[in-house]
Design an enzyme around this catalytic site. Sequence first.
Site, mmCIF file in Angstrom:
data_model
loop_
_atom_site.group_PDB
_atom_site.id
_atom_site.type_symbol
_atom_site.label_atom_id
_atom_site.label_comp_id
_atom_site.label_asym_id
_atom_site.label_seq_id
_atom_site.Cartn_x
_atom_site.Cartn_y
_atom_site.Cartn_z
ATOM 1 N N ASN A 79 0.838 -1.198 0.000
ATOM 2 C CA ASN A 79 0.000 0.000 0.000
ATOM 3 C C ASN A 79 0.865 1.237 0.000
ATOM 4 O OD1 ASN A 79 -0.421 1.787 2.651
ATOM 5 N ND2 ASN A 79 0.312 -0.241 3.260
ATOM 6 N N ASN A 121 4.775 6.306 15.654
ATOM 7 C CA ASN A 121 5.151 5.613 14.422
ATOM 8 C C ASN A 121 6.583 5.958 13.999
ATOM 9 O OD1 ASN A 121 5.413 4.640 11.816
ATOM 10 N ND2 ASN A 121 3.267 4.979 11.337
ATOM 11 N N SER A 145 8.042 3.667 11.966
ATOM 12 C CA SER A 145 8.250 2.530 11.073
ATOM 13 C C SER A 145 7.571 2.617 9.716
ATOM 14 C CB SER A 145 7.784 1.254 11.788
ATOM 15 O OG SER A 145 6.506 1.451 12.350
ATOM 16 N N CYS A 146 6.709 3.616 9.472
ATOM 17 C CA CYS A 146 6.027 3.648 8.173
ATOM 18 C C CYS A 146 7.066 3.872 7.062
ATOM 19 C CB CYS A 146 4.985 4.752 8.140
ATOM 20 S SG CYS A 146 4.088 4.754 6.598
ATOM 21 N N ASN A 178 5.476 -2.777 11.353
ATOM 22 C CA ASN A 178 4.736 -2.009 10.356
ATOM 23 C C ASN A 178 4.971 -2.698 9.007
ATOM 24 O OD1 ASN A 178 3.642 0.215 8.757
ATOM 25 N ND2 ASN A 178 3.968 1.466 10.568
HETATM 26 C C1 LIG Z 1 -3.672 0.137 3.850
HETATM 27 C C2 LIG Z 1 -2.786 0.162 5.063
HETATM 28 C C3 LIG Z 1 -2.722 1.330 5.843
HETATM 29 C C4 LIG Z 1 -1.893 1.378 6.973
HETATM 30 N N1 LIG Z 1 -1.835 2.527 7.732
HETATM 31 C C5 LIG Z 1 -1.040 2.570 8.838
HETATM 32 C C6 LIG Z 1 -0.986 3.760 9.645
HETATM 33 O O1 LIG Z 1 -1.642 4.750 9.372
HETATM 34 N N2 LIG Z 1 -0.160 3.750 10.737
HETATM 35 C C7 LIG Z 1 0.570 2.636 11.090
HETATM 36 O O2 LIG Z 1 1.279 2.682 12.105
HETATM 37 N N3 LIG Z 1 0.517 1.508 10.347
HETATM 38 C C8 LIG Z 1 -0.261 1.447 9.241
HETATM 39 N N4 LIG Z 1 -0.310 0.290 8.481
HETATM 40 C C9 LIG Z 1 0.498 -0.880 8.876
HETATM 41 C C10 LIG Z 1 -0.366 -1.925 9.611
HETATM 42 O O3 LIG Z 1 -0.843 -1.404 10.828
HETATM 43 C C11 LIG Z 1 0.447 -3.200 9.920
HETATM 44 O O4 LIG Z 1 1.508 -2.869 10.792
HETATM 45 C C12 LIG Z 1 1.038 -3.862 8.668
HETATM 46 O O5 LIG Z 1 0.152 -3.746 7.577
HETATM 47 C C13 LIG Z 1 1.368 -5.347 8.882
HETATM 48 O O6 LIG Z 1 0.230 -6.083 9.307
HETATM 49 P P1 LIG Z 1 -0.745 -6.922 8.281
HETATM 50 O O7 LIG Z 1 0.105 -7.916 7.545
HETATM 51 O O8 LIG Z 1 -1.766 -7.542 9.198
HETATM 52 O O9 LIG Z 1 -1.355 -5.896 7.378
HETATM 53 C C14 LIG Z 1 -1.127 0.232 7.335
HETATM 54 C C15 LIG Z 1 -1.209 -0.937 6.542
HETATM 55 C C16 LIG Z 1 -2.011 -0.980 5.414
HETATM 56 C C17 LIG Z 1 -2.052 -2.248 4.578
#
Ligand SMILES: Cc1cc2nc3c(=O)[nH]c(=O)nc-3n(C[C@H](O)[C@H](O)[C@H](O)COP(=O)(O)O)c2cc1C
Length: 291
Positions: free
Chosen positions: A35, A78, A80-81, A120
């Site tokens: 994403n 955060n 880690s983004c 993240n």
């Molecule tokens: C569409 C999308 C938006 C996300 N937005 C954020 C965010 O705003 N802040 C954050 O700390 N992590 C964000 N993440 C990361 C997720 O919280 C998570 O750490 C990461 O996707 C790994 O977990 P998963 O495999 O269950 O998706 C986002 C992930 C996705 C896919």
Amino acid sequence: VSLDAAKVINVTPRYAKLRAGANGSVKGQIIGWENIELIKEYPDRILIASIMEEYSKSGWEELIDRVEQTGIDAFEINFSCPHGMPERKMGAAVGQDCVLLEEPARVALRSGCEGIAAINTIMSVMGINLKTLRPEPCVEGYSTPGGYSSKAVHPIALGKVMNIAKMMKAEFNDDHYSLSGIGGVETGGDAAEFILLGASTVQVCTGVMMHGYPMVKRLCEELKEFMRTHDFSSIEDFRGASLEYFTSHTDLVRRQQEAIRQRKAVRKGLKSDKEWTGDGFVEETESMVSN
Ligand SMILES: Cc1cc2nc3c(=O)[nH]c(=O)nc-3n(C[C@H](O)[C@H](O)[C@H](O)COP(=O)(O)O)c2cc1C
């Protein structure tokens, strides 16, 4: 959330899937998700504000003060983004810069954070469309590296959570701090793995985006089934139970050599007829029976 919301502008499309089928076949199972999204919606249970700012103390202080006034239950800071924000020296730009912040989890706990959520998404390029030669996700013919998530990141997340849990156990009183496991969770088994490595909670993002909320109910049922199988009555009964089985590679070699030595020591049969002892002939006979 960051101070300047005007800079958070999303594009569409903003996601790309990685399928396990041959050559990215559209019929294969989705194992990875990328994403390039910049905003987030919150669930309506406890509200955790995920905040991110540039490398500026006054900026962080102002942001925390303003968000705190909204009445949120907790902050997630955060570091880690991997996408979008590093251009503005945010998220992973801070968390991965060892000069700015040595080891993020350790520093966060030393500085007063009550827990760690990991991981993240991971900086990625999802793939190239071999017809158009353009990268995915493709926005008006162009793309930008994004955050990789879903099943494919689960083993990486387990590795990170294992390391953080070991550090928390060794250097902090881990009863006072919480660790939240995130990354590729879709089943009760995936959740159990994080808990076995020391997580006290587990989070799901992409799994729910793909399968909807019924997935959470199924996950809980599977986790309860796992607990019944092992006679665990609470999360604490098995939290961190697998950590003790990690060791160094040198120790693995030592253990294997010792096991081989012991197997050799358990002698199979008599090497020659001179070894019959008389009194021990029943066991000695048995040691040479093949079935
Ligand atoms: C569409 C999308 C938006 C996300 N937005 C954020 C965010 O705003 N802040 C954050 O700390 N992590 C964000 N993440 C990361 C997720 O919280 C998570 O750490 C990461 O996707 C790994 O977990 P998963 O495999 O269950 O998706 C986002 C992930 C996705 C896919």
